[in-house]
Design an enzyme around this catalytic site. Structure first.
Site, PDB file in Angstrom:
ATOM      1  CG  ASN A 298     -27.493  24.941  12.112  1.00  0.00           C
ATOM      2  OD1 ASN A 298     -28.280  25.516  12.862  1.00  0.00           O
ATOM      3  ND2 ASN A 298     -26.293  25.422  11.812  1.00  0.00           N
TER       4      ASN A 298
ATOM      5  CE  LYS B 115     -26.524  27.640   8.997  1.00  0.00           C
ATOM      6  NZ  LYS B 115     -25.507  28.081   8.070  1.00  0.00           N
TER       7      LYS B 115
ATOM      8  CG  HIS C   3     -22.280  26.886  13.060  1.00  0.00           C
ATOM      9  ND1 HIS C   3     -22.117  27.988  12.259  1.00  0.00           N
ATOM     10  CD2 HIS C   3     -22.799  25.917  12.275  1.00  0.00           C
ATOM     11  CE1 HIS C   3     -22.539  27.697  11.031  1.00  0.00           C
ATOM     12  NE2 HIS C   3     -22.958  26.442  11.012  1.00  0.00           N
TER      13      HIS C   3
ATOM     14  CD  GLU D  56     -23.820  30.506  10.058  1.00  0.00           C
ATOM     15  OE1 GLU D  56     -24.768  30.246  10.820  1.00  0.00           O
ATOM     16  OE2 GLU D  56     -23.774  30.096   8.877  1.00  0.00           O
TER      17      GLU D  56
ATOM     18  CD  GLU E 238     -21.053  22.990   9.394  1.00  0.00           C
ATOM     19  OE1 GLU E 238     -22.044  22.601   8.788  1.00  0.00           O
ATOM     20  OE2 GLU E 238     -21.064  23.956  10.164  1.00  0.00           O
TER      21      GLU E 238
ATOM     22  N   GLY F  27     -23.482  27.915   3.137  1.00  0.00           N
ATOM     23  CA  GLY F  27     -24.463  28.878   2.624  1.00  0.00           C
ATOM     24  C   GLY F  27     -24.081  29.502   1.301  1.00  0.00           C
TER      25      GLY F  27
ATOM     26  CB  SER G 283     -23.496  24.169  -0.029  1.00  0.00           C
ATOM     27  OG  SER G 283     -23.372  25.545   0.264  1.00  0.00           O
TER      28      SER G 283
END
Ligand code: PGA
Length: 258
Positions: free
Chosen positions: A11, A13, A101, A103, A173, A179, A219
């Site tokens: 991904n 991003k 996701h 985010e 996730e 991250g 991560s």
């Protein structure tokens, strides 16, 4: 039990313009062998503006990596400024589309209901949805992982047929691991992916739960991929930061050699 071929997805991003994207794909293709691709499905999810360029390179050089997208809208077309329809992605030979996701849920207000509509639209356009789910640190510390994931899965998959779920991908996730450099321990990741599978079994049946592929994300790095990937309920990884390096992403894909 069904055999599930692992899927490792990168991904990207909001990173890399289309020139940089082409370079990364070419570098990645040099690092992967036929054995890697026989053992593991691989997808990359560039920003929308890179997809056509990446498609051209993958097809011209016959690189066996699936093309993915990071998001799409659920409507077929219309007055939705700034949005991309599933059929536009399908036309570019996109295979996998991430939806839900964290985010997008946290920063763009994406709800379970929107995720649900996206899964149905992605499926209708003959692509495979990668539905992301996961809890915050506060929810984990409050012992709310199970109730939170059950709600995300129940609402996200409402009305989605069993055979669609069987062939789709769920990415677990934990938000606190995305991250941050903090990976869930392989045991914690396994326990929660098992819980996700059990929830799918409760919502559908055992055959569907045995067939759905469950990725872990948060991560994942070349050093942590082998142990995570050896867990029985982890069928792949959704990788952000490490997917921006051809070397690191190839090493994650080659987890079985490490
Ligand atoms: P990360 O991102 O690997 O950089 O933690 C994973 C993701 O958000 O999909």
């Amino acid at each position: 039990m069904a055999t599930r071929k692992p899927l490792i997805s990168g991904n990207w991003k909001m990173n890399l313009n289309h020139f940089e994207a082409i370079q990364l794909v070419q570098k990645l293709s040099y690092g992967l062998t036929k054995d890697d691709i026989d053992a593991v499905d691989v997808s990359i999810h560039p920003p929308f503006t890179d997809i056509r360029s990446v498609q051209t390179v993958l097809e011209a050089d016959k690189i066996p990596i699936a093309l993915g997208a990071q998001n799409c809208h659920w409507e077929v077309k219309g007055a939705f400024t700034g949005e991309i329809a599933p059929s536009m992605l399908a036309k570019l030979n996109v295979t996998y589309v991430i939806c839900g996701h964290s985010e997008r849920r946290e920063l763009m207000g994406e709800t379970n209901e929107m995720v649900n509509k996206k899964i149905k639209a992605i499926t209708k356009a003959e692509m495979t949805a990668i539905m992301a789910c996961g809890e915050t640190l506060e929810q984990r510390e409050a012992g709310e992982v199970e109730s939170h994931l059950t709600t995300q899965l129940t609402e996200g998959l409402a009305g989605v047929k069993a055979d669609t779920v069987a062939s789709m991908v769920i990415a677990y996730e934990p938000i606190w691991a995305i991250g941050t450099g903090v990976t869930a321990t392989p045991e914690d990741a396994q326990d929660t992916c098992k819980l996700v599978r059990k929830t799918v079994e409760d919502l559908y049946n055992k055959a569907t739960a045995d067939s759905v592929r469950i990725q872990y994300g948060g991560s994942v790095k070349p050093g942590t991929a082998p142990e995570l990937m050896s867990q029985p309920d982890i069928d792949g990884a959704l990788i952000g930061g490490a997917a921006l390096s051809a070397e690191d992403f190839a090493h994650c894909i080659q987890y079985r050699l490490r």
